[in-house]
Design a protein around this motif. Structure first.
Motif, PDB file in Angstrom:
ATOM      1  N   LYS A   1       0.826  -1.206   0.000  1.00  0.00           N
ATOM      2  CA  LYS A   1       0.000   0.000   0.000  1.00  0.00           C
ATOM      3  C   LYS A   1       0.865   1.263   0.000  1.00  0.00           C
ATOM      4  CE  LYS A   1      -3.630  -2.236   2.731  1.00  0.00           C
ATOM      5  NZ  LYS A   1      -4.358  -2.212   4.017  1.00  0.00           N
ATOM      6  N   LEU A   2       1.909   1.233   0.807  1.00  0.00           N
ATOM      7  CA  LEU A   2       2.803   2.396   0.846  1.00  0.00           C
ATOM      8  C   LEU A   2       3.463   2.623  -0.507  1.00  0.00           C
ATOM      9  CD1 LEU A   2       4.422   1.769   4.346  1.00  0.00           C
ATOM     10  CD2 LEU A   2       2.800   3.580   3.753  1.00  0.00           C
ATOM     11  N   HIS A   3       3.835   1.535  -1.181  1.00  0.00           N
ATOM     12  CA  HIS A   3       4.397   1.648  -2.526  1.00  0.00           C
ATOM     13  C   HIS A   3       3.374   2.247  -3.482  1.00  0.00           C
ATOM     14  CE1 HIS A   3       6.897   0.576  -6.019  1.00  0.00           C
ATOM     15  NE2 HIS A   3       5.749   0.215  -6.585  1.00  0.00           N
ATOM     16  N   ILE A   4       2.119   1.816  -3.359  1.00  0.00           N
ATOM     17  CA  ILE A   4       1.058   2.350  -4.220  1.00  0.00           C
ATOM     18  C   ILE A   4       0.909   3.853  -4.011  1.00  0.00           C
ATOM     19  CG2 ILE A   4      -1.451   2.354  -4.593  1.00  0.00           C
ATOM     20  CD1 ILE A   4      -1.399  -0.668  -3.953  1.00  0.00           C
ATOM     21  N   LEU A   5       0.904   4.279  -2.763  1.00  0.00           N
ATOM     22  CA  LEU A   5       0.694   5.693  -2.457  1.00  0.00           C
ATOM     23  C   LEU A   5       1.769   6.590  -3.057  1.00  0.00           C
ATOM     24  CD1 LEU A   5      -0.494   5.625   1.272  1.00  0.00           C
ATOM     25  CD2 LEU A   5      -1.879   5.813  -0.796  1.00  0.00           C
ATOM     26  N   ARG A   6       2.984   6.090  -3.116  1.00  0.00           N
ATOM     27  CA  ARG A   6       4.064   6.926  -3.646  1.00  0.00           C
ATOM     28  C   ARG A   6       4.291   6.700  -5.140  1.00  0.00           C
ATOM     29  NH1 ARG A   6       9.179   4.002  -0.570  1.00  0.00           N
ATOM     30  NH2 ARG A   6       9.498   2.279  -2.022  1.00  0.00           N
ATOM     31  N   SER A   7       3.527   5.816  -5.744  1.00  0.00           N
ATOM     32  CA  SER A   7       3.738   5.485  -7.150  1.00  0.00           C
ATOM     33  C   SER A   7       2.670   6.048  -8.080  1.00  0.00           C
ATOM     34  CB  SER A   7       3.794   3.958  -7.335  1.00  0.00           C
ATOM     35  OG  SER A   7       4.845   3.392  -6.591  1.00  0.00           O
ATOM     36  N   VAL A   8       1.466   6.297  -7.570  1.00  0.00           N
ATOM     37  CA  VAL A   8       0.401   6.802  -8.432  1.00  0.00           C
ATOM     38  C   VAL A   8       0.335   8.319  -8.328  1.00  0.00           C
ATOM     39  CG1 VAL A   8      -0.916   4.663  -8.269  1.00  0.00           C
ATOM     40  CG2 VAL A   8      -1.334   6.490  -6.629  1.00  0.00           C
ATOM     41  N   GLU A   9      -0.182   8.950  -9.373  1.00  0.00           N
ATOM     42  CA  GLU A   9      -0.177  10.406  -9.442  1.00  0.00           C
ATOM     43  C   GLU A   9      -1.106  11.043  -8.413  1.00  0.00           C
ATOM     44  OE1 GLU A   9      -0.913  11.780 -13.352  1.00  0.00           O
ATOM     45  OE2 GLU A   9       0.886  10.866 -14.212  1.00  0.00           O
ATOM     46  N   SER A  10      -2.284  10.479  -8.236  1.00  0.00           N
ATOM     47  CA  SER A  10      -3.225  11.047  -7.269  1.00  0.00           C
ATOM     48  C   SER A  10      -3.994   9.922  -6.592  1.00  0.00           C
ATOM     49  CB  SER A  10      -4.205  12.010  -7.954  1.00  0.00           C
ATOM     50  OG  SER A  10      -4.990  11.317  -8.903  1.00  0.00           O
ATOM     51  N   VAL A  11      -4.260  10.113  -5.325  1.00  0.00           N
ATOM     52  CA  VAL A  11      -4.996   9.107  -4.567  1.00  0.00           C
ATOM     53  C   VAL A  11      -6.083   9.800  -3.757  1.00  0.00           C
ATOM     54  CG1 VAL A  11      -3.060   7.519  -4.404  1.00  0.00           C
ATOM     55  CG2 VAL A  11      -3.379   9.225  -2.625  1.00  0.00           C
ATOM     56  N   PRO A  12      -7.231   9.165  -3.558  1.00  0.00           N
ATOM     57  CA  PRO A  12      -8.327   9.790  -2.800  1.00  0.00           C
ATOM     58  C   PRO A  12      -8.183   9.583  -1.301  1.00  0.00           C
ATOM     59  CG  PRO A  12      -9.056   7.698  -3.695  1.00  0.00           C
ATOM     60  CD  PRO A  12      -7.642   7.889  -4.186  1.00  0.00           C
ATOM     61  N   MET A  13      -6.984   9.800  -0.770  1.00  0.00           N
ATOM     62  CA  MET A  13      -6.735   9.566   0.643  1.00  0.00           C
ATOM     63  C   MET A  13      -7.153  10.789   1.463  1.00  0.00           C
ATOM     64  SD  MET A  13      -5.652   6.522   1.256  1.00  0.00           S
ATOM     65  CE  MET A  13      -4.928   6.639   2.890  1.00  0.00           C
ATOM     66  N   ALA A  14      -7.906  10.531   2.514  1.00  0.00           N
ATOM     67  CA  ALA A  14      -8.328  11.561   3.456  1.00  0.00           C
ATOM     68  C   ALA A  14      -8.814  10.843   4.703  1.00  0.00           C
ATOM     69  CB  ALA A  14      -9.440  12.428   2.863  1.00  0.00           C
ATOM     70  N   GLU A  15      -9.059  11.614   5.755  1.00  0.00           N
ATOM     71  CA  GLU A  15      -9.573  10.978   6.963  1.00  0.00           C
ATOM     72  C   GLU A  15     -10.931  10.348   6.665  1.00  0.00           C
ATOM     73  OE1 GLU A  15     -10.174  11.848  11.715  1.00  0.00           O
ATOM     74  OE2 GLU A  15      -9.535  13.463  10.366  1.00  0.00           O
ATOM     75  N   GLY A  16     -11.099   9.100   7.054  1.00  0.00           N
ATOM     76  CA  GLY A  16     -12.338   8.390   6.762  1.00  0.00           C
ATOM     77  C   GLY A  16     -12.302   7.603   5.477  1.00  0.00           C
ATOM     78  N   ILE A  17     -11.165   7.660   4.755  1.00  0.00           N
ATOM     79  CA  ILE A  17     -10.994   6.883   3.529  1.00  0.00           C
ATOM     80  C   ILE A  17      -9.750   6.022   3.691  1.00  0.00           C
ATOM     81  CG2 ILE A  17     -10.556   6.962   1.041  1.00  0.00           C
ATOM     82  CD1 ILE A  17     -12.061   9.582   0.938  1.00  0.00           C
ATOM     83  N   GLU A  18      -9.847   4.762   3.336  1.00  0.00           N
ATOM     84  CA  GLU A  18      -8.721   3.853   3.505  1.00  0.00           C
ATOM     85  C   GLU A  18      -8.505   2.992   2.273  1.00  0.00           C
ATOM     86  OE1 GLU A  18      -9.741   0.655   6.475  1.00  0.00           O
ATOM     87  OE2 GLU A  18     -11.482   1.950   6.769  1.00  0.00           O
ATOM     88  N   LEU A  19      -7.310   2.447   2.184  1.00  0.00           N
ATOM     89  CA  LEU A  19      -6.922   1.590   1.067  1.00  0.00           C
ATOM     90  C   LEU A  19      -6.856   0.158   1.585  1.00  0.00           C
ATOM     91  CD1 LEU A  19      -5.868   1.241  -1.855  1.00  0.00           C
ATOM     92  CD2 LEU A  19      -3.567   1.720  -0.971  1.00  0.00           C
ATOM     93  N   ARG A  20      -7.575  -0.752   0.917  1.00  0.00           N
ATOM     94  CA  ARG A  20      -7.646  -2.137   1.369  1.00  0.00           C
ATOM     95  C   ARG A  20      -7.488  -3.120   0.208  1.00  0.00           C
ATOM     96  NH1 ARG A  20      -6.541  -2.142   6.575  1.00  0.00           N
ATOM     97  NH2 ARG A  20      -7.632  -0.431   7.612  1.00  0.00           N
ATOM     98  N   LEU A  21      -6.833  -4.228   0.505  1.00  0.00           N
ATOM     99  CA  LEU A  21      -6.830  -5.362  -0.411  1.00  0.00           C
ATOM    100  C   LEU A  21      -8.210  -5.992  -0.347  1.00  0.00           C
ATOM    101  CD1 LEU A  21      -5.396  -7.505  -2.215  1.00  0.00           C
ATOM    102  CD2 LEU A  21      -4.785  -8.683  -0.091  1.00  0.00           C
TER     103      LEU A  21
END
Length: 234
Positions: free
Chosen positions: A144-164
């Motif tokens: 997940k950390l690799h994804i966050l630093r590899s894609v141009e934009s991510v919809p990350m904010a409080e209350g939003i999470e990234l899950r397999l």
């Protein structure tokens, strides 16, 4: 055994009283159907008889699966910011039930269990899926950390999470999703090649510093890296 108790709720739509049986503990060895319900996102769902609105009781239970070597303290997502305190409470409970302070027979069971703490339904579901796929959850968090630093934009904010959330058989990859924690609504999907997992697994030195930060205590989740200093890495 799996234990349930009655709770009185209020329908979020019409505010009518709703009574349901809330789970206090899940034994997946004896009730594999409950594990299936968690994986299918239908566990602890309830429908209001007055208006027909369906909603879900937030998790607050202990999950045991000795066959797969899992013990999880599943907590409501709203308690995420108190993760250090709750992690201590979960560790104490496990020690009493299956750890150092438990009877010998229980300690034998506990020796084969990986202890984890989760917040919200997407997180506990992910832990079950990771185990089902034969993956290591620490490496999934590093993906997940690799994804966050590899894609141009991510919809990350409080209350939003990234899950397999799944596997992609066509591409031999893993499907990740950004989703709203409270509603469990999926916002965006992406498929990651299985080679990424293998690359991180095969480069322990390169990822050692991150692993140490993720693998402190029973709350193994990249979210804790953004909530203060946390526990010192061992």
């Amino acid at each position: 055994m799996s234990l349930f108790h009655p709770v009185n709720l209020v329908c979020p739509q019409c505010e009518a009283p709703v009574t349901m049986m809330a789970v206090g503990s899940v034994n997946a060895d004896r009730r594999p159907d409950l594990r299936d319900d968690i994986l299918e996102d239908r566990f602890q769902d309830v429908t209001c008889e007055a208006c027909g609105e369906s909603f879900r009781l937030q998790p607050q239970f202990n999950y045991l699966d000795t066959g797969r070597g899992q013990w999880i303290a599943a907590m409501p997502a709203s308690r995420l910011r108190d993760h250090l305190e709750i992690e201590d409470e979960a560790a104490a409970l496990f020690d009493t039930s299956y750890g150092a302070n438990a009877p010998a027979a229980a300690r034998d069971v506990g020796s084969g269990l990986a202890v984890r703490l989760t917040f919200g339904w997407p997180a506990v579901r992910e832990k079950l899926l990771v185990k089902q796929l034969g993956l290591e959850d620490v490496i999934v968090e590093m993906m997940k950390l690799h994804i966050l630093r590899s894609v141009e934009s991510v919809p990350m904010a409080e209350g939003i999470e990234l899950r397999l959330v799944n596997t992609d058989e066509d591409s031999d990859g893993y499907v990740f999703a950004w989703l709203e924690t409270a509603s469990e609504k999926y916002i965006e999907y992406m498929t990651v090649p299985a080679e990424l997992y293998k690359a991180i697994e095969g480069n322990p030195e390169g990822w050692n510093a991150i692993r140490k930060r993720l693998d402190t205590g029973h709350f193994v989740d990249m979210q804790k890296l953004y909530m203060g200093e946390g526990r010192p890495a061992e």
